[in-house]
Design a protein around this motif. Structure first.
Motif: not given
Length: 877
Positions: A760-767, A777-779, A786-795
């Motif tokens: 609902l927050l990121f369409p086609a996204g996966r936490l 990881v947020l994918a 596909e972009e993958r970012g560590a949770f602690e590196t997000l804004s």
């Protein structure tokens, strides 16, 4: 879990009672400006559950400036189909009461029951902290902490694992993980977690590097040896040539010649100094004679001047004598005025003393009465304190035995919880005529039983014996029974019926002790230094009264006429004294002026007579003639000395002694340096010869061959260990991937809820979550796949949004496992932009269909489109 009513009183800004009712079972939005009490209400809910009612950690609930306040929180809520009411007061009136239908819990028992129901624990000492809050700490979000998810998940991990009905510890117990642990252990012997060499591999790499370095060093030594042989030959040739030439000898001969010339120049300087001294003597003698001749001419003029000075001194002496007489008359008048003023001042002070003694007598009488009253009150408080202490002593329970009794009760409660945790749960859903019984008691309808010991289940076709637990449960039961017997024996020894009666006795003892302490403090205020001190003060007050009466009676009778005021008398006395002092100073000054004038007159008379006698002496003319002859002789000597000095100066200028001195220094240094360089070269030749002899005996070629062989062996050892490390690293990676796949299957229920909200927050996204159940990881789709970012590196804003998503997913998981859920959001999503906020409101509304959500915000406009009323705190009741 759903809250239906909240009431607070004497809590921070809510000094008067404040109540909120009518909570909806789903979404509840409360809005108010900053400093209106939103966070205070959230803190009140937390304190009601997390803080012990006797804890000092609730000090922040006290209203400002109100030391007598008793912050109180009342909560009505439903849980597991039952209605509960919780009432808790802190600080001045400490109490806790929990009611559910006909059941009632009080004090620590009520708090422990709450902790068991909701899944949290209390601090053993001091204020409650995040590590104690468990599930509520995860779902009740404080202001500004939505993005901080790691610690709340860690502290609630045990409850979440139970909700998953499996723990990661079970995965680690499989045979495959034993292999993985063994591979990791072997890998850690060679590689660090980041893949850097360690242990034997690092040692082998260092040994290979050291061997290579020794080979390079030996090769360099062979090269240096060849260079030193060439250098030794060159130095020997230079040394032999210099020995033959001996350049320092020629320099020593030039130095001797320069020193002789410098000695001659130094002799001219001494001759110059002697001529200059003779000239100075001649100049001084001629000047002295000229001054003597000039002084003789000035004496005639001095005689006329001294006559004028003598006449002026006589006139000043006569004037000073008259002024002195007038000053003495003024001094006599001032003395008379001062004596009269002193007498008037003494009489005024006598009457002032009489009035002061009257006031002192009145004050002494008042002090004596006050001291007597204070002594009487202090004696009464001392008697009361003694009586209260006796009453407290009769109620006292030995502290050690009371502590033991409390420990037994606490341990029995913990053992009961542990028994419930490990006991066999027998859930049933039976019809009324099923004919099933447990230990003879019929089982009807739907329910659950916890079995802590063997039980017989009777069925229509026979019986089933259920033996729960095992040795651990049996040990818990035995320890529970033993502790219960110990507590009963202790109560019997103390003569008490129950632990509650012991607590009541202890509370009564504490109350009487406090009353006795209050009486003692009152006594300390009335008599800080004891009753004896008060009695002594009373005696001193009575003595001061008697002294004042005696001093007043000893004064002489009052004068008939009223004396002047003391201030006026003191002013007149001071003025008279000042006038007398001024007159005395004037008289003394005039006397000094007269004496000075007299001395000056006498001195001028003597000087005039002495100078006149000297000028009239017959030998004065012969002395003047001799002075003229001596002056002519001195001038001739002066001219001869000047000529001799000029001749010596001409010779010195031609010699140049400064240049000769530089030549001496230059030649001496040159000779010394030539000899030093010759000796240094000789020593260098000897040192090089010795070194080359030593190196030649070492066998550098054989040493180089040995070092190269050792380097080859070390390199093979390093390569062998590196291959082993690479193989272990690859094997550990593959085994770990297999283990993570198994873990993901175990986490599938939680991942399902996370995927629901994240989409609902990121369409086609996966936490994705890790083994610790924390988001890692947020994918999501990107421009290049596909972009993958560590949770602690997000804004910060993204972490805030995902932190709330995780909490709602945990709540869904707990709800499926039958655990209570309540979500509280205090000013959450304040760092979320407008587009993301719309998505987050969809998520919040969706979650409110399954959970009760309490949202507190200072931005009411943001929450008006959620289909529920936005309630203001001032109208919330």
């Amino acid at each position: 879990m759903k809250i239906t009513r909240l009431r607070v009183a004497e809590l921070r800004r809510f000094r008067e009672p404040f109540e909120i009712t009518g909570f909806a079972p789903g979404l509840n939005v409360f809005a108010a400006p900053n400093e209106s009490g939103k966070s205070t209400l959230v803190r009140a809910i937390r304190a009601a559950f997390f803080e012990r009612h006797r804890s000092s950690g609730a000090e922040d609930l006290r209203p400002w400036g109100d030391s007598a306040a008793a912050p109180t929180v009342e909560l009505d809520f439903t849980l597991g189909g039952s209605d509960y009411r919780l009432v808790k007061s802190f600080l001045q009136k400490k109490r806790c009461e929990l009611v559910a239908g006909a059941r009632r819990w009080e004090g620590a028992e009520a708090e422990d029951h709450l902790a068991e129901l909701l899944g949290f624990e209390y601090a053993l000492k001091g204020a409650s902290g995040q590590k104690h809050w468990g599930i509520p700490g995860l779902l009740w979000v404080e202001q500004g902490t939505t993005q901080a998810i790691a610690e709340p998940v860690e502290h609630a991990a045990a409850h979440l694992q139970r909700a998953l009905n499996a723990s990661l510890g079970e995965v680690a117990a499989t045979g495959g993980d034993e292999v993985l642990d063994r591979v990791r252990l072997l890998r850690r012997e060679l590689l660090t977690a980041t893949g850097r060499p360690t242990g034997a591999l690092a040692e082998a790499q260092r040994a290979a590097e050291d061997s290579a370095a020794r080979v390079a060093e030996t090769e360099a030594a062979v090269h240096r040896h060849a260079e030193q042989v060439d250098r030794l030959k060159r130095l020997r040739d230079e040394h032999e040539a210099e020995t033959r030439e001996a350049p320092w000898k020629a320099l020593r001969e030039q130095l001797a010649q320069a020193e002789t010339a410098l000695a001659t120049a130094d002799g001219l300087q001494r001759e110059h100094d002697a001529a200059a001294a003779t000239l100075r003597q001649a100049d001084g003698l001629a000047g002295l004679l000229r001054q003597q001749i000039a002084d003789e001419g000035q004496r005639q003029q001095q005689l006329a001047t001294r006559e004028t000075t003598r006449a002026a001194a006589q006139r000043r002496h006569e004037a000073a004598t008259g002024t002195e007489a007038a000053a003495r008359q003024a001094l006599a008048a001032a003395e008379t005025r001062f004596a009269a003023a002193r007498a008037a001042l003494a009489l005024a002070r006598q009457e002032q003393t009489r009035a002061q003694l009257g006031r002192d007598l009145a004050a002494a009488r008042q002090a004596a009465d006050t001291a007597a009253a204070a002594l009487e009150r202090a004696r009464a408080e001392a008697t009361r304190a003694t009586a209260l202490h006796r009453e407290a002593d009769t109620l006292a329970v030995p502290p050690a035995e009371l502590k033991t009794l409390r420990q037994h009760s606490q341990r029995l409660h913990e053992l009961g919880i542990r028994q419930d945790a490990v006991a066999t749960r027998l859930a049933f859903e039976l019809q009324a005529d099923a004919g099933v019984a447990l230990d003879g008691a019929p089982l009807v309808g739907q329910g659950e039983r916890r079995l802590t010991q063997a039980a017989t289940l009777s069925l229509p076709g026979g019986t089933i014996t259920v033996v729960p637990g095992g040795e651990d449960l049996a040990a818990l039961v035995r320890e529970h029974d033993r502790l219960a017997d110990d507590r009963a024996a202790l109560l019997q020894r103390l003569g008490l019926a129950s632990a509650d009666e012991a607590e009541a006795r202890a509370a009564a003892h504490a109350l009487k002790s406090r009353e006795a302490e209050t009486a003692r403090q009152a006594l300390a205020l009335l008599a800080p230094q004891g009753l004896d001190t008060l009695e002594a003060e009373l005696s001193r007050a009575q003595a001061r009264r008697a002294e004042a009466e005696q001093a007043l009676a000893a004064l002489p009778p009052a004068p008939e006429a009223a004396p002047p005021a003391v201030a006026a008398a003191e002013a007149e006395s001071a003025a008279a004294e000042q006038a007398r002092a001024d007159a005395a100073r004037q008289a003394e000054a005039r006397q000094r002026e007269r004496a000075t004038a007299e001395a000056e007159h006498q001195a001028a008379e003597r000087e005039h007579q002495a100078l006149a006698a000297a000028l009239a002496a017959p030998e004065r003319a012969e002395a003047q003639r001799r002075q003229q002859l001596a002056l002519a002789d001195a001038q001739a000597q002066q001219a001869a000395a000047q000529a001799r000095l000029e001749a010596v100066q001409t010779r010195i200028a031609a010699v140049r002694a400064d240049i000769l001195r530089q030549d001496v220094e230059r030649l001496r240094r040159s000779a010394d340096e030539a000899e030093r360089a010759h000796r240094a070269r000789e020593l260098e030749v000897a040192r090089l010869a010795a070194e080359l002899a030593a190196v030649g005996a070492q066998g550098l070629d054989e040493q180089l061959a040995g070092e190269r062989a050792a380097a080859d062996h070390a390199a093979r050892r390093r390569d062998e260990l590196q291959r082993r490390a690479d193989a272990l690293d690859l094997l550990a990676t593959k085994l770990d991937a297999r283990r993570q796949a198994l873990t993901r299957r175990l986490q599938a229920p939680l991942q399902k809820h996370l995927d629901h909200y994240a989409s609902l927050l990121f369409p086609a996204g996966r936490l994705e979550v890790g083994e610790s159940l924390r988001p890692e990881v947020l994918a999501r789709p990107g421009h290049r796949g596909e972009e993958r970012g560590a949770f602690e590196t997000l804004s910060f804003g993204a972490r805030e949004q995902l932190g709330l998503v995780c909490r709602l997913a945990y709540a869904d998981l707990l709800r499926e496992a039958g655990r209570p859920t309540l979500v509280i959001l205090d000013d959450a999503l304040v760092h979320t932009d407008a587009e993301r906020l719309e998505r987050m409101k969809r998520i919040v509304f969706d979650a409110s269909q399954r959970h009760q959500l309490l949202v507190f915000s200072c931005h009411p406009a943001q929450w008006r489109d959620l289909g529920v009323p936005v309630r203001r705190l001032d109208t919330a009741g």
